[in-house]
Design an enzyme around this catalytic site. Structure first.
Site, short mmCIF file in Angstrom:
data_model
loop_
_atom_site.label_atom_id
_atom_site.label_comp_id
_atom_site.label_asym_id
_atom_site.label_seq_id
_atom_site.Cartn_x
_atom_site.Cartn_y
_atom_site.Cartn_z
N CYS A 202 0.83 -1.19 0.00
CA CYS A 202 0.00 0.00 0.00
C CYS A 202 0.87 1.25 0.00
O CYS A 202 2.05 1.20 0.31
CB CYS A 202 -0.95 0.04 1.18
SG CYS A 202 -2.00 -1.40 1.36
N ARG B 187 5.46 -0.26 -4.83
CA ARG B 187 5.12 -1.00 -3.61
C ARG B 187 4.11 -2.11 -3.87
O ARG B 187 3.93 -2.99 -3.04
CB ARG B 187 4.59 -0.04 -2.54
CG ARG B 187 5.61 0.97 -2.09
CD ARG B 187 4.99 1.99 -1.14
NE ARG B 187 4.62 1.41 0.13
CZ ARG B 187 5.40 1.39 1.21
NH1 ARG B 187 6.61 1.90 1.16
NH2 ARG B 187 4.98 0.87 2.33
N TRP C 158 -3.26 -2.49 -1.50
CA TRP C 158 -3.00 -3.90 -1.78
C TRP C 158 -3.97 -4.68 -0.90
O TRP C 158 -3.89 -4.64 0.32
CB TRP C 158 -1.55 -4.23 -1.44
CG TRP C 158 -1.10 -5.60 -1.84
CD1 TRP C 158 -0.64 -5.99 -3.06
CD2 TRP C 158 -1.04 -6.78 -1.01
NE1 TRP C 158 -0.29 -7.32 -3.05
CE2 TRP C 158 -0.53 -7.83 -1.80
CE3 TRP C 158 -1.36 -7.04 0.33
CZ2 TRP C 158 -0.35 -9.11 -1.31
CZ3 TRP C 158 -1.19 -8.32 0.82
CH2 TRP C 158 -0.68 -9.34 0.01
N ASN D 56 -2.65 1.98 5.81
CA ASN D 56 -1.80 0.82 5.50
C ASN D 56 -1.78 -0.07 6.72
O ASN D 56 -1.73 0.42 7.85
CB ASN D 56 -0.37 1.25 5.19
CG ASN D 56 -0.25 1.98 3.87
OD1 ASN D 56 -1.20 2.07 3.12
ND2 ASN D 56 0.93 2.49 3.60
N GLY D 57 -1.76 -1.38 6.51
CA GLY D 57 -1.66 -2.30 7.64
C GLY D 57 -2.93 -3.12 7.82
O GLY D 57 -3.81 -3.15 6.96
N GLU E 250 17.47 -18.00 -5.24
CA GLU E 250 17.22 -16.62 -5.66
C GLU E 250 16.90 -16.54 -7.15
O GLU E 250 16.02 -15.79 -7.56
CB GLU E 250 18.44 -15.75 -5.31
CG GLU E 250 18.33 -14.29 -5.71
CD GLU E 250 17.20 -13.54 -5.04
OE1 GLU E 250 16.90 -12.42 -5.49
OE2 GLU E 250 16.60 -14.05 -4.07
N LYS F 253 13.36 -15.08 -8.67
CA LYS F 253 13.25 -14.00 -9.63
C LYS F 253 12.37 -14.40 -10.81
O LYS F 253 11.55 -13.62 -11.27
CB LYS F 253 14.65 -13.59 -10.16
CG LYS F 253 15.52 -12.88 -9.14
CD LYS F 253 15.09 -11.46 -8.89
CE LYS F 253 14.48 -11.17 -7.58
NZ LYS F 253 14.74 -11.77 -6.37
N GLU G 159 8.72 -14.50 -9.67
CA GLU G 159 8.18 -13.19 -9.33
C GLU G 159 7.73 -12.40 -10.56
O GLU G 159 6.67 -11.77 -10.54
CB GLU G 159 9.22 -12.37 -8.57
CG GLU G 159 9.43 -12.78 -7.13
CD GLU G 159 10.47 -11.93 -6.43
OE1 GLU G 159 10.22 -11.53 -5.29
OE2 GLU G 159 11.52 -11.64 -7.05
N HIS H 98 16.49 -36.87 -4.96
CA HIS H 98 15.50 -37.20 -3.94
C HIS H 98 14.13 -36.61 -4.28
O HIS H 98 13.43 -36.09 -3.41
CB HIS H 98 15.97 -36.70 -2.57
CG HIS H 98 17.24 -37.35 -2.12
ND1 HIS H 98 17.27 -38.59 -1.51
CD2 HIS H 98 18.53 -36.96 -2.22
CE1 HIS H 98 18.51 -38.92 -1.23
NE2 HIS H 98 19.31 -37.94 -1.66
N LYS I 46 6.49 -4.35 -2.73
CA LYS I 46 7.90 -4.16 -2.44
C LYS I 46 8.20 -4.26 -0.96
O LYS I 46 9.13 -4.91 -0.54
CB LYS I 46 8.36 -2.80 -2.98
CG LYS I 46 9.85 -2.54 -2.83
CD LYS I 46 10.64 -3.48 -3.70
CE LYS I 46 12.12 -3.26 -3.59
NZ LYS I 46 12.87 -4.29 -4.32
#
Length: 615
Positions: free
Chosen positions: A2, A27, A75, A101-102, A488, A492, A495, A511, A610
């Site tokens: 947000c 964000r 968001w 926000n929150g 990582e 990426k 995402e 395995h 973000k």
């Protein structure tokens, strides 16, 4: 998550608010809205599902006049993304507008109490509940909005950053925060409020960071007023804003993410500047100097982080144990906070976060402090919550990272952890001084080697991306310090391109994941030389035997893996433990180009934010 922007002053508020929302788009959000109080004492609220550009289109031909206003990108947490659930929200009387926000955790209990008193709600949000709670306190206790907000927040559980305006008070703006960040910019008879500093850059150089459980009132012609929710007055601490406009613009690149990938030779160098002394063969981390003895005497070093920062922490754990012999545990902050972790007073907890505002990491810090541990922070944002609540720490100097998928922040974090590991090696004497000197000199060369890696990787990653753009799955494999690189790289790709990808230790392939390998499965190996190279060669052979498409990141001059691979990306030779700082680069580029070729929104991938300021 947000975004909040608010303005009060003599200028037209709307252009400032819209421009601020655009700067906060990184964000992550799914709706946007604005509330403006005009000179006729009319409180106009405009909001819509979608992007800030949709809000701009919606407000064309509407009354957007006014010198005070609040704006928000949401968001979704409570209620689906739609026009009704978008912020701002109005109180029952229509006199108060609020953005938030929150998450208010006890909003259902409060909502039921208000409904029993005749309140009706239009949205599914906790935010509409909060604005009506504040108005109810204002009416029943006959207090002004500032005092009503302070009192109401004593009945709220959860996280919040809020801003409010009220009919009849065009000269006053109220805000408060707990757990979710908020900064106030101070101009000449004008004030700016935002969820981070990016909307304020270029408008003022003086800021105040609001602390947890503080309520603020800005009134034109008066100084900023701060109180805790317990009614204790606070003297605002005014700081100089440490950002410039150039750092939050694309600088000629097509996307922020690409710009930030190419900034890494500079950001890693900036992170090491003044700390890594190649001429003297030593490392100085001034932010933790006073805590070095505690670190050396620690029973455990515990690293807590989320997402990409967790991957950086995993790289750091390899280096710290290898160079200093001190035991390190790496924990997901989101799990750590709920499992009653065993922490001793002589433990050292290192919290890593790009934004310095990650809710789960902040909660983990609180638990660690309650148990008496020393808590250090590694973050990128000066004045952030983590930098303020930890005992000490180290800033990365990556500069603002606007792309949602972290790139330069990751390598900066790994650079800090590498210097931290070398400093512990100096203090413990666990490895010879001659080896420490080698490590320092080689680390000093890494920024230039990142630059070389970028130059070598551009064309080949474009070629590979064109071949991979239509795949549905990908597997990333690496061993030891290259295992976090695999994680990582997979993250990426997930995402920003929405392709399912997994990172595994290469030995774990047998395995389970090996069952997935066929001619349509690309397998990306981080197969740099030294250490467990021969073992990785065996893993490559196993994939090739099952017709998997092999893409390898290898050290320049490699022969064995190169011969078996369909595509090869070479990186410069370096100390094996530094491979993550180089091998990560082509994986970032690969994910970027795949996303571009798939037509994805690279800088603002769907459903992601973000700064994750909610659980």
């Amino acid at each position: 998550m947000c975004g909040i922007v608010a303005y009060i002053g003599k200028k037209d508020a709307y252009p400032i608010l819209i421009n601020g929302l655009k700067r906060l788009e990184y964000r992550g959000y799914d709706s946007a809205g604005v509330a403006l109080l005009n000179d006729k004492n009319e409180l106009n609220v405009y909001k819509t599902k979608g992007k800030v550009s949709d809000l701009e289109a919606f407000t064309k031909a509407k009354d957007i006049s006014g010198h005070i206003g609040i704006a928000h990108t949401r968001w979704a947490t409570h209620g689906e993304p739609n026009d009704i659930n978008a912020h701002p929200h109005l109180s029952r009387s229509g006199n108060i507008a609020l953005i938030h926000n929150g998450i208010i955790e006890n909003y259902l209990t409060i909502r039921k109490e208000l409904e029993n008193r005749g309140y009706e709600f239009k949205s599914s949000t906790d935010t509409e509940v909060l604005v009506n709670l504040i108005e109810d306190v204002q009416l029943t206790q006959k207090v002004d909005l500032f005092e009503a907000t302070r009192i109401a927040l004593n009945h709220v559980n959860g996280a919040y950053a809020i801003a409010l305006i009220e009919k009849g008070h065009p000269d006053t703006l109220i805000a408060a925060r707990k757990g979710s960040p908020m900064v106030v910019g101070i101009g000449k008879n004008e004030f700016f409020i935002a969820s981070d500093a990016t909307p304020i850059v270029g408008l003022t150089s003086k800021v105040v960071y609001i602390e947890n459980e503080e309520v603020m009132k800005v009134k034109l012609g008066e100084d900023l007023k701060l109180k805790t929710i317990d009614d204790v007055e606070i003297t605002p601490y005014i700081q100089k804003l440490q950002l410039n406009l150039e750092s939050i613009e694309k600088g000629g690149f097509d996307h922020f993410m690409l710009k930030e990938i190419y900034e890494q030779p500079t950001t890693v160098r900036d992170t090491m500047r003044g700390r890594l002394h190649a001429d003297l063969g030593t490392v100085t981390l001034g932010g933790i100097f006073d805590y070095e003895k505690k670190i050396l005497n620690a029973r455990n070093i515990i690293i807590v982080a989320c997402g990409t920062s967790w991957h950086a922490g995993l790289v750091g754990s390899y280096l710290i144990e290898l160079y200093s012999g001190i035991r390190v545990k790496v924990e997901y902050a989101s799990e750590f906070r709920y499992r009653n972790p065993v922490i001793f007073p002589d433990d050292v907890v290192i919290a890593i976060s790009q934004s310095g505002e990650t809710a789960d990491t902040l909660a983990a810090i609180e638990i660690a402090k309650e148990k008496g541990a020393t808590v250090l922070g590694i973050c990128n944002v000066i004045g952030s919550s983590i930098s303020r609540v930890t005992d000490a720490g180290v800033y990365t100097h990556a500069g603002p990272e606007i792309g949602v998928a972290s790139t330069k922040a990751f390598t900066a974090q790994v650079a800090v952890l590498t210097m931290f590991a070398i400093r512990l090696a100096e203090l413990t004497g666990y490895i010879p001084k001659s080896k420490i000197m080698e490590l320092i000199h080689e680390l000093d060369l890494i920024p230039e080697k990142i630059k070389t890696t970028l130059e070598r990787s551009k064309d080949i990653t474009k070629e590979i991306a064109m071949q991979m753009k239509d795949v549905h799955n990908a597997l990333y494999l690496g061993r030891l310090q290259n295992f976090p690189v695999a994680l990582e790289g997979a993250l990426k790709l997930k995402e920003i391109s929405y392709i399912h990808a997994e990172g595994y230790p290469a030995a774990e392939m047998k395995h389970g994941p090996i069952a997935l390998i066929d001619k349509d499965m690309p397998v990306i190996f981080i197969a740099t030389n030294k250490s467990t190279y021969e073992k990785v060669v065996s893993n490559v052979q196993e994939v090739k035997a099952r017709q998997g498409k092999i893409i390898s990141v290898v050290t320049e001059g490699d022969v064995l893996v190169k011969e078996m691979s369909d595509y090869v990306i070479e990186i410069p030779d370096t100390e094996c433990t530094y491979a993550p700082l180089l091998a990560t680069i082509p994986l970032q580029l690969l994910a970027y180009y795949i996303a571009v070729y798939r037509g994805c929104n690279v800088d603002q991938p769907r459903n992601l934010a973000k700064s994750v300021t909610v659980e």
